[in-house]
Design a protein around this motif. Structure first.
Motif, PDB file in Angstrom:
ATOM      1  N   ALA A   1       0.850  -1.334   0.055  1.00 38.51           N
ATOM      2  CA  ALA A   1       0.017  -0.168   0.022  1.00 38.51           C
ATOM      3  C   ALA A   1       0.813   1.335  -0.116  1.00 38.51           C
ATOM      4  CB  ALA A   1      -1.080   0.050   1.173  1.00 38.51           C
ATOM      5  N   GLU A   2       1.888   1.272   0.714  1.00 39.93           N
ATOM      6  CA  GLU A   2       2.838   2.315   0.711  1.00 39.93           C
ATOM      7  C   GLU A   2       3.316   2.724  -0.865  1.00 39.93           C
ATOM      8  OE1 GLU A   2       5.983   1.971   3.258  1.00 39.93           O
ATOM      9  OE2 GLU A   2       4.850   1.410   5.295  1.00 39.93           O
ATOM     10  N   HIS A   3       3.177   1.795  -1.634  1.00 44.14           N
ATOM     11  CA  HIS A   3       3.731   2.031  -3.244  1.00 44.14           C
ATOM     12  C   HIS A   3       2.484   2.015  -3.935  1.00 44.14           C
ATOM     13  CE1 HIS A   3       8.005   1.074  -2.214  1.00 44.14           C
ATOM     14  NE2 HIS A   3       7.407   0.386  -1.365  1.00 44.14           N
ATOM     15  N   GLY A   4       1.399   2.327  -3.433  1.00 43.61           N
ATOM     16  CA  GLY A   4       0.179   2.326  -4.309  1.00 43.61           C
ATOM     17  C   GLY A   4      -0.482   1.285  -4.852  1.00 43.61           C
ATOM     18  N   LEU A   5      -0.140   0.008  -4.379  1.00 41.69           N
ATOM     19  CA  LEU A   5      -0.729  -1.218  -4.810  1.00 41.69           C
ATOM     20  C   LEU A   5      -1.703  -1.928  -3.705  1.00 41.69           C
ATOM     21  CD1 LEU A   5       2.815  -2.726  -6.145  1.00 41.69           C
ATOM     22  CD2 LEU A   5       0.893  -1.622  -7.524  1.00 41.69           C
ATOM     23  N   THR A   6      -2.777  -1.977  -4.308  1.00 41.71           N
ATOM     24  CA  THR A   6      -4.095  -2.722  -3.703  1.00 41.71           C
ATOM     25  C   THR A   6      -3.787  -4.457  -3.856  1.00 41.71           C
ATOM     26  OG1 THR A   6      -5.215  -0.906  -4.103  1.00 41.71           O
ATOM     27  CG2 THR A   6      -6.284  -2.831  -3.360  1.00 41.71           C
ATOM     28  N   VAL A   7      -4.050  -4.887  -2.647  1.00 46.48           N
ATOM     29  CA  VAL A   7      -3.985  -6.270  -2.602  1.00 46.48           C
ATOM     30  C   VAL A   7      -5.364  -6.925  -3.151  1.00 46.48           C
ATOM     31  CG1 VAL A   7      -3.620  -8.477  -1.313  1.00 46.48           C
ATOM     32  CG2 VAL A   7      -2.144  -6.343  -1.150  1.00 46.48           C
ATOM     33  N   ASP A   8      -5.407  -7.969  -4.029  1.00 45.49           N
ATOM     34  CA  ASP A   8      -6.600  -8.575  -4.553  1.00 45.49           C
ATOM     35  C   ASP A   8      -6.772 -10.003  -3.950  1.00 45.49           C
ATOM     36  OD1 ASP A   8      -7.067  -6.788  -6.710  1.00 45.49           O
ATOM     37  OD2 ASP A   8      -4.920  -7.319  -7.492  1.00 45.49           O
ATOM     38  N   LEU A   9      -5.804 -10.539  -3.517  1.00 42.71           N
ATOM     39  CA  LEU A   9      -5.801 -11.969  -2.872  1.00 42.71           C
ATOM     40  C   LEU A   9      -4.903 -11.876  -1.535  1.00 42.71           C
ATOM     41  CD1 LEU A   9      -5.531 -14.539  -5.608  1.00 42.71           C
ATOM     42  CD2 LEU A   9      -7.566 -13.597  -4.299  1.00 42.71           C
ATOM     43  N   LEU A  10      -5.844 -12.190  -0.415  1.00 45.27           N
ATOM     44  CA  LEU A  10      -4.906 -12.146   1.130  1.00 45.27           C
ATOM     45  C   LEU A  10      -5.797 -13.245   1.896  1.00 45.27           C
ATOM     46  CD1 LEU A  10      -3.354 -10.551   3.029  1.00 45.27           C
ATOM     47  CD2 LEU A  10      -5.310  -9.454   3.834  1.00 45.27           C
ATOM     48  N   PRO A  11      -5.025 -14.265   2.068  1.00 47.79           N
ATOM     49  CA  PRO A  11      -5.684 -15.501   2.605  1.00 47.79           C
ATOM     50  C   PRO A  11      -6.032 -15.139   4.103  1.00 47.79           C
ATOM     51  CG  PRO A  11      -3.269 -15.691   2.798  1.00 47.79           C
ATOM     52  CD  PRO A  11      -3.655 -14.551   1.891  1.00 47.79           C
ATOM     53  N   GLU A  12      -6.911 -15.943   4.753  1.00 40.25           N
ATOM     54  CA  GLU A  12      -7.404 -15.940   5.987  1.00 40.25           C
ATOM     55  C   GLU A  12      -6.488 -16.141   6.878  1.00 40.25           C
ATOM     56  OE1 GLU A  12     -11.220 -17.287   6.934  1.00 40.25           O
ATOM     57  OE2 GLU A  12     -11.999 -16.393   5.354  1.00 40.25           O
ATOM     58  N   LEU A  13      -5.685 -17.326   6.697  1.00 36.06           N
ATOM     59  CA  LEU A  13      -4.493 -18.005   7.473  1.00 36.06           C
ATOM     60  C   LEU A  13      -3.231 -17.238   6.795  1.00 36.06           C
ATOM     61  CD1 LEU A  13      -3.756 -19.726   9.864  1.00 36.06           C
ATOM     62  CD2 LEU A  13      -3.686 -21.455   8.568  1.00 36.06           C
ATOM     63  N   TYR A  14      -2.357 -16.700   7.487  1.00 35.78           N
ATOM     64  CA  TYR A  14      -1.220 -16.084   6.654  1.00 35.78           C
ATOM     65  C   TYR A  14      -0.058 -16.882   6.519  1.00 35.78           C
ATOM     66  CZ  TYR A  14      -4.048 -12.097   8.528  1.00 35.78           C
ATOM     67  OH  TYR A  14      -5.213 -11.305   8.847  1.00 35.78           O
ATOM     68  N   THR A  15      -0.222 -17.820   5.619  1.00 31.80           N
ATOM     69  CA  THR A  15       0.764 -18.778   5.158  1.00 31.80           C
ATOM     70  C   THR A  15       0.780 -19.040   3.562  1.00 31.80           C
ATOM     71  OG1 THR A  15      -0.578 -20.724   5.311  1.00 31.80           O
ATOM     72  CG2 THR A  15       0.374 -20.021   7.339  1.00 31.80           C
ATOM     73  N   ALA A  16       2.013 -19.449   3.035  1.00 33.65           N
ATOM     74  CA  ALA A  16       2.108 -19.511   1.752  1.00 33.65           C
ATOM     75  C   ALA A  16       1.142 -20.793   1.360  1.00 33.65           C
ATOM     76  CB  ALA A  16       3.650 -19.849   1.368  1.00 33.65           C
TER      77      ALA A  16
END
Length: 261
Positions: free
Chosen positions: A103-118
């Motif tokens: 976000a600091e570089h103006g990029l919005t995340v389209d996919l973000l998992p509920e559990l923060y793992t690869a």
């Protein structure tokens, strides 16, 4: 409750511990930075340049580390590619810390998992049934290969250049070493598998293998938890949210519960 604050060491530099400091009350905890590795840039050779010139033809961008975001944006800039040009590509982050960095570089995340793992991030990608889609996944040299393997098996063309290196330190800073020598490390919070590897190697080389014996061990997530087990460490704290803030909340809750008994 203890008369003196509980010494909690985190395996990160102090600049990355603001959220932990905000969560853990000063009257009960002393948050101490114990960095055990350094992030360094890789050589910008022809192969790396060739890989990075594929970014604009990619369908997805994946970031599993804030360091990958920092190094990638910086290198793309030298190639004449701005972060604004990446906005047409679907961007994926492993967790909120990485998302904030984007976000600091103006990029919005389209996919973000509920559990923060690869692994959870990989689950968000369906099997490719038509045109083969390209994923650009810049990463560190110690990143697990499972994510790219799973995505490749699902039919994606994964370009995964190494953009930074994790160099393990061979010794601790003076403050941390003094706490270990005095056996006053009440709680140690591991924030990555690399930090487990680095600290155990440092302690082994210093013939101080029992230094963590009476410390409460924390792991930020499942892969770090597994690394602790493989190193022979018993993990007492692992948060539901795999972030520094989540880890700090889990530490606070652990000691509050302990003091109630």
């Amino acid at each position: 409750m203890a008369d003196s604050p509980i010494n909690v060491l985190f395996s990160r530099e102090y600049s990355k511990l603001k959220s932990a400091v905000n969560v853990l009350p000063l009257e009960r905890f002393t948050v101490i930075a114990c960095p055990v590795f350094d992030i360094t840039a890789v050589e910008k050779n022809q192969q790396l340049q060739a890989d990075f010139t594929q970014v604009l033809s990619s369908d997805y961008l994946i970031f599993t580390s804030q360091y990958a975001v920092i190094e990638t944006i910086a290198y793309l800039k030298t190639l004449g590619i701005s972060s604004a040009q990446l906005k047409a590509i679907k961007t994926c982050a492993v967790g909120p810390v990485v998302a904030r960095q984007l976000a600091e570089h103006g990029l919005t995340v389209d996919l973000l998992p509920e559990l923060y793992t690869a692994e959870s991030l990989a689950d968000l990608f369906p099997v490719v049934t038509g045109k083969r889609l390209k994923i650009f996944f810049p990463k560190g040299d110690r990143a697990a290969r499972k994510l790219e393997h799973v995505l490749s098996e699902k039919g994606y063309n994964v370009v995964a250049p190494i953009i930074y290196k994790t160099e393990l330190r061979s010794s601790l800073d003076r403050q941390s070493q003094a706490l270990f020598n005095a056996k006053t490390v009440d709680c140690f919070a591991f924030t990555s598998p690399s930090s487990v590897m680095a600290l155990t190697a440092i302690l082994d080389s210093a013939n101080n293998r029992k230094a963590l014996k009476n410390s409460v061990i924390c792991a930020i997530g499942t892969t770090t938890y597994q690394a602790c087990l493989e190193a022979g460490l018993t993990v007492s704290i692992m948060p539901n949210e795999y972030t520094i803030e989540g880890l700090a909340r889990a530490i606070d809750s652990f000691y509050l519960t302990a003091n109630c008994h």
